[in-house]
Design an enzyme around this catalytic site. Sequence first.
Site, PDB file in Angstrom:
ATOM      1  N   ASP A 238       6.448   4.136  11.600  1.00 55.84           N
ATOM      2  CA  ASP A 238       5.536   3.613  10.568  1.00 55.84           C
ATOM      3  C   ASP A 238       4.442   2.785  11.238  1.00 55.84           C
ATOM      4  O   ASP A 238       4.623   2.302  12.352  1.00 55.84           O
ATOM      5  CB  ASP A 238       6.331   2.730   9.584  1.00 55.84           C
ATOM      6  CG  ASP A 238       5.606   2.576   8.244  1.00 55.84           C
ATOM      7  OD1 ASP A 238       4.508   3.137   8.080  1.00 55.84           O
ATOM      8  OD2 ASP A 238       6.164   1.895   7.355  1.00 55.84           O
ATOM      9  N   GLU A 239       3.312   2.615  10.569  1.00 52.08           N
ATOM     10  CA  GLU A 239       2.203   1.762  11.049  1.00 52.08           C
ATOM     11  C   GLU A 239       1.809   2.142  12.483  1.00 52.08           C
ATOM     12  O   GLU A 239       1.650   1.284  13.350  1.00 52.08           O
ATOM     13  CB  GLU A 239       2.593   0.271  10.988  1.00 52.08           C
ATOM     14  CG  GLU A 239       3.111  -0.203   9.649  1.00 52.08           C
ATOM     15  CD  GLU A 239       2.019  -0.508   8.637  1.00 52.08           C
ATOM     16  OE1 GLU A 239       0.829  -0.339   8.964  1.00 52.08           O
ATOM     17  OE2 GLU A 239       2.355  -0.903   7.514  1.00 52.08           O
ATOM     18  N   ARG A 620      -3.445  -4.722  -1.013  1.00 51.20           N
ATOM     19  CA  ARG A 620      -2.059  -5.133  -1.302  1.00 51.20           C
ATOM     20  C   ARG A 620      -1.827  -5.241  -2.804  1.00 51.20           C
ATOM     21  O   ARG A 620      -0.696  -5.328  -3.260  1.00 51.20           O
ATOM     22  CB  ARG A 620      -1.712  -6.488  -0.655  1.00 51.20           C
ATOM     23  CG  ARG A 620      -1.760  -6.583   0.871  1.00 51.20           C
ATOM     24  CD  ARG A 620      -1.005  -5.500   1.545  1.00 51.20           C
ATOM     25  NE  ARG A 620      -1.880  -4.399   1.886  1.00 51.20           N
ATOM     26  CZ  ARG A 620      -1.452  -3.171   2.146  1.00 51.20           C
ATOM     27  NH1 ARG A 620      -0.180  -2.888   2.134  1.00 51.20           N
ATOM     28  NH2 ARG A 620      -2.306  -2.203   2.422  1.00 51.20           N
TER      29      ARG A 620
HETATM   30  P1  ATP Z   1       0.298   1.013   3.263  1.00 51.43           P
HETATM   31  O1  ATP Z   1      -0.851   1.728   3.909  1.00 51.43           O
HETATM   32  O2  ATP Z   1      -0.184  -0.198   2.539  1.00 51.43           O
HETATM   33  O3  ATP Z   1       1.434   0.787   4.187  1.00 51.43           O
HETATM   34  P2  ATP Z   1       1.682   3.307   2.219  1.00 51.43           P
HETATM   35  O4  ATP Z   1       0.789   4.466   2.438  1.00 51.43           O
HETATM   36  O5  ATP Z   1       2.795   3.131   3.154  1.00 51.43           O
HETATM   37  O6  ATP Z   1       0.815   1.977   2.083  1.00 51.43           O
HETATM   38  P3  ATP Z   1       3.674   3.165   0.186  1.00 51.43           P
HETATM   39  O7  ATP Z   1       3.934   1.715   0.339  1.00 51.43           O
HETATM   40  O8  ATP Z   1       4.612   4.156   0.743  1.00 51.43           O
HETATM   41  O9  ATP Z   1       2.201   3.452   0.734  1.00 51.43           O
HETATM   42  O10 ATP Z   1       3.430   3.527  -1.345  1.00 51.43           O
HETATM   43  C1  ATP Z   1       2.594   2.755  -2.198  1.00 51.43           C
HETATM   44  C2  ATP Z   1       3.156   2.710  -3.610  1.00 51.43           C
HETATM   45  O11 ATP Z   1       3.027   3.966  -4.245  1.00 51.43           O
HETATM   46  C3  ATP Z   1       4.633   2.381  -3.643  1.00 51.43           C
HETATM   47  O12 ATP Z   1       4.875   1.567  -4.758  1.00 51.43           O
HETATM   48  C4  ATP Z   1       5.285   3.730  -3.795  1.00 51.43           C
HETATM   49  O13 ATP Z   1       6.554   3.641  -4.392  1.00 51.43           O
HETATM   50  C5  ATP Z   1       4.304   4.449  -4.691  1.00 51.43           C
HETATM   51  N1  ATP Z   1       4.306   5.911  -4.537  1.00 51.43           N
HETATM   52  C6  ATP Z   1       4.174   6.607  -3.384  1.00 51.43           C
HETATM   53  N2  ATP Z   1       4.190   7.941  -3.623  1.00 51.43           N
HETATM   54  C7  ATP Z   1       4.319   8.101  -4.956  1.00 51.43           C
HETATM   55  C8  ATP Z   1       4.392   9.253  -5.841  1.00 51.43           C
HETATM   56  N3  ATP Z   1       4.326  10.493  -5.382  1.00 51.43           N
HETATM   57  N4  ATP Z   1       4.536   9.002  -7.157  1.00 51.43           N
HETATM   58  C9  ATP Z   1       4.577   7.738  -7.643  1.00 51.43           C
HETATM   59  N5  ATP Z   1       4.522   6.638  -6.870  1.00 51.43           N
HETATM   60  C10 ATP Z   1       4.389   6.795  -5.549  1.00 51.43           C
HETATM   61 MG    MG Z   2       3.268   1.557   4.468  1.00 47.82          MG
END
Ligand code: ATP
Ligand code: MG
Length: 748
Positions: A238-239, A620
């Site tokens: 991740d990240e 955020r």
């Molecule tokens: P960041 O770049 O900030 O780390 P990220 O890309 O890792 O963000 P996540 O934290 O995995 O994003 O997801 C963001 C939000 O969207 C979370 O609340 C997650 O549960 C929700 N989410 C992700 N995919 C879906 C989906 N297909 N349907 C509904 N909700 C989703």
């Molecule tokens: Mg993330």
Amino acid sequence: MTTSEPPSSPLFAPQPAQGESYLERLNPEQRAAIETTDGPLLVLAGAGTGKTRVLTTRFAHILLTGRAKPWQILAVTFTNKAAREMRERVGTLLGNPAEGLWLGTFHALCARMLRRHAETVGLTSSFTILDTDDQLRLLKQVMEPWRIDTKRWPAPGLLGVIQRWKDRGLTPERVTPTEDTDFANGHARAVYEAYQQRLKQLNACDFGDLMLHVTEILRTQPDILAQYHRLFRYILVDEYQDTNTVQYLWLRLLAKQPDGSANICCVGDDDQSIYSWRGAEVENILRFEKDFPGAQVVRLERNYRSTRHILGAAAGLIAHNDERLGKTLRSGREDSEGEKVRVIGVWDSDAEARSVCERAESLRRQGHSLAEMAILVRAGFQTRAFEERLVQTGLPYRIVGGIRFYERTEIRDTLAYLRVLNQPADDLAFERIVNTPKRGVGPAALQKLHACARSLSQPLSAAARTLLENATLKGKLGEQISTLLATLEATRELLAREGHVVATEYLLEESGYLDMWRQDRSPEAPGRLENLKELIRALADFPTLGEFLEHVALVMEHDENAQEARLSIMTLHGAKGLEFDIVFLPGWEEGVFPSQRTLDEGGLKGLEEERRLAYVGITRARKLALIYHAGSRRIYANWQPSMPSRFLDELPEEHIARKNEGGARQQSLRTTESLFAAGPLTATPGLSPTRRPTPRPAPAAPAFALGQQVRHPRFGEGTVIAVDRHHVEVAFEGAGTKRLLSSFIEKL
Ligand code: ATP
Ligand code: MG
């Protein structure tokens, strides 16, 4: 209405425990990223698009489809907290807690590997992990023989140089002479080498060594590397945008199988790369396809986190960066319109704290849990005003990653006692405790101990025993040291018999350490005794003393288990990957955010990193983001006028609602800025502590021509080199080039 849920568990909405239903909750691109299990895969996508969710689901998918056993997946998260959440989530998907996972931060995973192969690098498996304080003390000792001018080359700076080398995977042998010219008159490499040797003698390593040693082992020991190649069938990261060179080398070594294949999946976002100051190389993302031929790249474009206005504001801001891969981000939420991002101008930093707390309180009354709110600051000093206000109003809060329980004096002393208990060769810890409480061990006695330890090549505690036996240490001092050694011996026996909790209580009591605080009359002493109690409570959560000490060394976060819903305060850096319904972003002023250091030294690159940090901050928020800027701020004892951050100008108007709480009228940015900017003309640096700038309606900003000579109250005289709507760029004679609000400048 409050909940006991900790803040920010982005991915872990309840899902069915079995079957393939976990795949149904994903969009087609996310699904593709999960079902492409074999071969290298890069998921490159903006904030909130579900990258972390993809990674977690992929972990479960690999297990549920029988592709690997839990211990055959290596998963790297950016924080311990993220690791904990992923572990729970995988457990839920599997229907039972998963054991033996290789899941954690780079450091935690490397610590575990290094314990297995410690002898390879001249350590034993019980090695100690030093904290920054110990590192510095050690480095200072090591530096002595070179007689380096520490005014010019202070030890923390040199430690920084060494750390950057470690971040780049450079052992002392790998540092080339060209690398070693600027610091400490060209002695930095030699000091680094001596420092590494000394660490080995102490059976210790610092944080950077965890990665460095393991990478070195994997590079040079084909048998060990082969073991891990057989073990890890899948690697998840991740990240990825924030990995530094040594982390990258480590991943590449582990991922590339002898036949050239690699089942590695990295997720990241170049717009969120915010750790270059710690050696992170965003280029690692760009290199991925080169390093892993045949890599697939998946892009996710639907953001499920934030409303349309929040996304629009963030996208508009980050578009001002030049160095970007460029990505599309659409809102995937049905209720996506939401409220505009608020930009609120306030009188000063006290008013800012008051306004934030009042809003938090009123949002809570409207039914929002405090657990879903966060204040994200650019710098640690900003938290104090909020803390004071929150304490006054009785709103529960937590400082995430801020107050470090394990860094308090009494805790550090106790940890030193425990380290000596665990590992008698831990000289740094022994040095800390030998005269705490006071046992009459002055510098002369300590020197004797050191000299004896050196000549016999023994740890300090063994040297102390020798000096007692040959009666070099005698009298009252001798008696006291002899009692200390006897107490340590007795505690070791107790440890074997009764376990570490009983042993710790005994040691603190018998060594006189508890009495020292009981007799202390300072107002902090009772709190310190409470902290010690809390430490013993924490100890009980671990099966052994060694595991507890390792945990302490790795964990940076303060206790997270309080039941009550709390508002979180943390730095923007610490908020990466997290999400909250409501996010307060205070201190958007030039010199705070972007930081003064960036403005002075960071150049364009630094500024772009600050802008990415702003992007991380805004993204955020799920429902509401509130950005604050204050007209003046107290820096140490003085009130200093401040101007709104340039980032405020870059937010697209259609997504924000500006409000000025500093004066009576609602104002546009232009007048708000001028109003606040009026300060410096009347107030120069060296302002008396109580005098605040007097805001007054500003005259229309004077027009400036290129080449015009101007004066600024702080930077002196200069020449105008660029002009835009609100700002003037001036080349000052003594202070370099600055971009300033036009109302700050006087024509000459
Ligand atoms: P960041 O770049 O900030 O780390 P990220 O890309 O890792 O963000 P996540 O934290 O995995 O994003 O997801 C963001 C939000 O969207 C979370 O609340 C997650 O549960 C929700 N989410 C992700 N995919 C879906 C989906 N297909 N349907 C509904 N909700 C989703
Ligand atoms: Mg993330």
